[in-house]
Scaffold this active site. Structure first.
Site, PDB file in Angstrom:
ATOM      1  N   ARG A  88       0.817  -1.207   0.000  1.00  0.00           N
ATOM      2  CA  ARG A  88       0.000   0.000   0.000  1.00  0.00           C
ATOM      3  C   ARG A  88       0.857   1.266   0.000  1.00  0.00           C
ATOM      4  NH1 ARG A  88      -4.892  -2.424   2.377  1.00  0.00           N
ATOM      5  NH2 ARG A  88      -6.656  -1.015   2.219  1.00  0.00           N
ATOM      6  N   ARG A 135     -17.762  -3.129  10.296  1.00  0.00           N
ATOM      7  CA  ARG A 135     -16.376  -2.664  10.283  1.00  0.00           C
ATOM      8  C   ARG A 135     -16.321  -1.232  10.778  1.00  0.00           C
ATOM      9  NH1 ARG A 135     -13.069  -4.222   4.903  1.00  0.00           N
ATOM     10  NH2 ARG A 135     -11.970  -2.357   5.607  1.00  0.00           N
TER      11      ARG A 135
HETATM   12  P1  AMP Z   1      -8.576  -3.502   3.863  1.00  0.00           P
HETATM   13  O1  AMP Z   1      -9.396  -4.570   4.482  1.00  0.00           O
HETATM   14  O2  AMP Z   1      -7.585  -4.017   2.855  1.00  0.00           O
HETATM   15  O3  AMP Z   1      -9.423  -2.375   3.285  1.00  0.00           O
HETATM   16  O4  AMP Z   1      -7.684  -2.863   5.029  1.00  0.00           O
HETATM   17  C1  AMP Z   1      -8.288  -2.233   6.151  1.00  0.00           C
HETATM   18  C2  AMP Z   1      -7.307  -1.306   6.818  1.00  0.00           C
HETATM   19  O5  AMP Z   1      -6.162  -2.050   7.277  1.00  0.00           O
HETATM   20  C3  AMP Z   1      -6.727  -0.201   5.946  1.00  0.00           C
HETATM   21  O6  AMP Z   1      -7.574   0.925   5.844  1.00  0.00           O
HETATM   22  C4  AMP Z   1      -5.429   0.117   6.700  1.00  0.00           C
HETATM   23  O7  AMP Z   1      -5.684   0.891   7.845  1.00  0.00           O
HETATM   24  C5  AMP Z   1      -4.983  -1.254   7.182  1.00  0.00           C
HETATM   25  N1  AMP Z   1      -4.070  -1.907   6.213  1.00  0.00           N
HETATM   26  C6  AMP Z   1      -4.326  -2.996   5.444  1.00  0.00           C
HETATM   27  N2  AMP Z   1      -3.279  -3.309   4.672  1.00  0.00           N
HETATM   28  C7  AMP Z   1      -2.315  -2.398   4.950  1.00  0.00           C
HETATM   29  C8  AMP Z   1      -1.002  -2.151   4.461  1.00  0.00           C
HETATM   30  N3  AMP Z   1      -0.460  -2.928   3.504  1.00  0.00           N
HETATM   31  N4  AMP Z   1      -0.311  -1.100   4.981  1.00  0.00           N
HETATM   32  C9  AMP Z   1      -0.834  -0.321   5.929  1.00  0.00           C
HETATM   33  N5  AMP Z   1      -2.063  -0.475   6.441  1.00  0.00           N
HETATM   34  C10 AMP Z   1      -2.821  -1.501   5.952  1.00  0.00           C
END
Ligand code: AMP
Length: 196
Positions: A88, A135
């Site tokens: 990310r 969530r």
């Molecule tokens: P997601 O389910 O992929 O939308 O991830 C939910 C949240 O987890 C994101 O909004 C970030 O706060 C955190 N997150 C997930 N993957 C990453 C990553 N690779 N780097 C930093 N934060 C992450």
């Protein structure tokens, strides 16, 4: 075959990654799911992560890189993995490249699900309604922050993979079945080449 599924929050990465996991028998590595599991565990780290997620910010690169480093080595006989939510940031992309070299692996495709911002907000609002806001980061204010973080820190990862010839743009605005078909056209092409 190792794949990255890339795109803004609400683009449908999780939906497509789950389908790809079962259809192509790949390991689904979802950093969002891993972080939410850590929060649920109630650990000290989980408590710190919970605050970050609720703000729509990114978890620090060092934590994320360690997390992925511990599961990228793979198991014997496995067919590969699909990375959902990582990298990310550009720093994460560089770190991933080093991990892959170390483990003698490579990425075959970066599937970029492209979706307009208005559509993203609409989708997440629907998800809030359907799941009753399960969530903590699925609300309009946090979503706007997540989109802004995506634009500032995550979009700059795109040229990294474009330069390496790995970026495959997919129309994420299309109905789910059509998105799946577009992805299959990319992945089946890869399988055909591997079997030739
Ligand atoms: P997601 O389910 O992929 O939308 O991830 C939910 C949240 O987890 C994101 O909004 C970030 O706060 C955190 N997150 C997930 N993957 C990453 C990553 N690779 N780097 C930093 N934060 C992450």
């Amino acid at each position: 075959m190792n794949i990255i599924i890339f795109g803004p929050p609400g683009a449908g990465k999780g939906t497509q990654a789950s389908r790809i996991q079962s259809e192509y028998k790949l390991r689904h590595l979802s950093t969002g799911d891993m972080l939410r599991a850590e929060v649920m565990s109630g650990s000290v780290l989980g408590k710190q992560i919970e605050l970050i997620l609720a703000e729509g910010e990114l978890v620090p690169d060092t934590t994320m890189i360690e997390l992925i480093d511990s599961c990228i080595d793979g198991e014997a006989g496995e067919r590969g993995f699909i990375l959902d939510g990582f990298p990310r940031t550009v720093a994460q992309a560089h770190a991933l490249e080093e991990m892959l070299i170390k483990n003698n692996k490579n990425i075959d495709h970066v599937l970029y699900l492209k979706v307009d911002e208005d559509e993203l907000v609409k989708r997440i609002m629907n998800r809030v309604k359907e799941t009753g806001g399960a969530r903590s980061d699925d609300n309009e204010q946090v979503l706007k922050q997540r989109i802004s973080v995506y634009k500032q820190q995550t979009e700059p990862v795109l040229p990294f993979y474009k330069d390496r010839g790995l970026l495959k743009e997919i129309n994420g605005m299309a109905p789910i079945d059509q998105v799946s078909a577009e992805i299959d056209a990319v992945l089946k092409g890869n399988q055909a080449a591997a079997n030739a």
